[in-house]
Design a protein around this motif. Sequence first.
Motif, short mmCIF file in Angstrom:
data_model
loop_
_atom_site.label_atom_id
_atom_site.label_comp_id
_atom_site.label_asym_id
_atom_site.label_seq_id
_atom_site.Cartn_x
_atom_site.Cartn_y
_atom_site.Cartn_z
N TRP A 3 2.67 9.59 -11.37
CA TRP A 3 3.04 9.33 -9.97
C TRP A 3 1.96 8.46 -9.36
CZ3 TRP A 3 0.47 10.62 -5.38
CH2 TRP A 3 1.19 10.40 -4.22
N GLN A 4 2.38 7.42 -8.68
CA GLN A 4 1.41 6.54 -8.06
C GLN A 4 1.97 6.02 -6.74
OE1 GLN A 4 0.06 3.37 -10.55
NE2 GLN A 4 -1.13 2.43 -8.95
N PRO A 5 1.27 6.28 -5.63
CA PRO A 5 1.74 5.74 -4.35
C PRO A 5 1.49 4.23 -4.28
CG PRO A 5 -0.38 6.81 -4.06
CD PRO A 5 0.04 7.04 -5.50
N HIS A 6 2.30 3.57 -3.50
CA HIS A 6 2.15 2.14 -3.26
C HIS A 6 1.39 1.97 -1.96
CE1 HIS A 6 5.19 0.81 -6.30
NE2 HIS A 6 5.44 2.11 -6.24
N ILE A 7 0.30 1.22 -1.98
CA ILE A 7 -0.52 1.03 -0.79
C ILE A 7 -0.01 -0.17 -0.01
CG2 ILE A 7 -2.83 0.58 0.10
CD1 ILE A 7 -3.89 1.98 -2.44
N THR A 8 0.30 0.07 1.26
CA THR A 8 0.79 -0.99 2.12
C THR A 8 -0.03 -1.03 3.41
OG1 THR A 8 2.43 0.42 3.21
CG2 THR A 8 3.15 -0.77 1.23
N VAL A 9 0.08 -2.16 4.09
CA VAL A 9 -0.55 -2.33 5.40
C VAL A 9 0.54 -2.75 6.38
CG1 VAL A 9 -2.84 -2.94 4.52
CG2 VAL A 9 -1.15 -4.74 4.91
N PRO A 35 4.99 -6.48 10.95
CA PRO A 35 4.53 -7.30 9.84
C PRO A 35 3.82 -6.37 8.85
CG PRO A 35 3.84 -8.23 11.95
CD PRO A 35 4.45 -6.90 12.23
N ALA A 36 4.26 -6.35 7.62
CA ALA A 36 3.76 -5.36 6.67
C ALA A 36 3.96 -5.83 5.24
CB ALA A 36 4.49 -4.03 6.87
N GLY A 37 3.19 -5.24 4.34
CA GLY A 37 3.36 -5.57 2.93
C GLY A 37 2.35 -4.84 2.07
N HIS A 38 2.39 -5.16 0.80
CA HIS A 38 1.57 -4.48 -0.20
C HIS A 38 0.17 -5.08 -0.30
CE1 HIS A 38 4.75 -2.02 -2.03
NE2 HIS A 38 5.53 -2.97 -1.54
N LEU A 39 -0.78 -4.21 -0.53
CA LEU A 39 -2.15 -4.61 -0.84
C LEU A 39 -2.12 -5.33 -2.19
CD1 LEU A 39 -5.23 -4.29 -0.14
CD2 LEU A 39 -5.15 -2.22 -1.55
N GLU A 40 -2.77 -6.48 -2.28
CA GLU A 40 -2.84 -7.23 -3.53
C GLU A 40 -4.20 -7.02 -4.19
OE1 GLU A 40 -1.78 -11.32 -2.78
OE2 GLU A 40 0.28 -10.77 -2.27
N CYS A 85 -2.01 1.41 9.07
CA CYS A 85 -1.50 0.63 10.20
C CYS A 85 -2.67 0.19 11.09
CB CYS A 85 -0.50 1.46 10.98
SG CYS A 85 0.47 0.49 12.13
N PHE A 86 -2.75 -1.11 11.30
CA PHE A 86 -3.80 -1.71 12.13
C PHE A 86 -3.23 -2.12 13.48
CE2 PHE A 86 -5.30 -2.37 7.82
CZ PHE A 86 -6.67 -2.18 7.92
N SER A 87 -4.08 -2.19 14.48
CA SER A 87 -3.73 -2.79 15.76
C SER A 87 -4.40 -4.16 15.82
CB SER A 87 -4.18 -1.91 16.92
OG SER A 87 -5.59 -1.73 16.89
N ALA A 88 -3.81 -5.07 16.61
CA ALA A 88 -4.33 -6.43 16.68
C ALA A 88 -3.86 -7.10 17.96
CB ALA A 88 -3.85 -7.24 15.47
N HIS A 89 -4.53 -8.20 18.28
CA HIS A 89 -4.00 -9.05 19.35
C HIS A 89 -3.80 -10.47 18.79
CE1 HIS A 89 -8.39 -9.78 20.07
NE2 HIS A 89 -7.97 -11.00 20.31
N PRO A 90 -2.83 -11.19 19.36
CA PRO A 90 -2.49 -12.51 18.83
C PRO A 90 -3.54 -13.55 19.18
CG PRO A 90 -1.18 -12.03 20.77
CD PRO A 90 -1.98 -10.80 20.49
N LEU A 91 -3.76 -14.48 18.24
CA LEU A 91 -4.69 -15.59 18.48
C LEU A 91 -3.95 -16.93 18.57
CD1 LEU A 91 -7.57 -14.68 15.98
CD2 LEU A 91 -7.53 -14.34 18.47
#
Length: 146
Positions: A3-9, A35-40, A85-91
């Motif tokens: 069993w292996q979890p998939h790490i996402t952001v 906006p999200a996806g897998h850690l590479e 999950c991260f928080s951010a502001h647009p640039l």
Amino acid sequence: MSWQPHITVATLVQDGERFLFVEEHKAGRDVLNQPAGHLEAGETLRQAALRETLEETAWSVALTGVSGIYLYTAPSNGVTYQRVCFSAHPLRHDPHRALDDGILRAVWLTRDQLAAAANRWRSELVLRCLDDYLERGAYPLDVVCD
């Protein structure tokens, strides 16, 4: 048994009362997600969040905190995902940048607009992450030791 979890952001990008989401085509339907996806391989969690946000929305952002870490098992396939999950502001926005395959568009929505579209969430985490952030804010970025 292996069993292996998939790490996402995922990234909660806030501009006033609005948040940045992606509309994407997944499993035969159009859904909303952060906006999200897998850690590479070879990248940090922060790098992954910045990359995925840019690739999926054409927005460069500045990360401001960590709003939560979640475990989610998708009922469709039984795969377990660990989402940071991260928080951010647009640039900056690059309107000429092509979006990732499957991404239809980036869209700014308020919390109420997202809640009203419950049948279009990619998963229950879409609203849960946002509500957790709105309720308690974010932890400092340095809680992630890259």
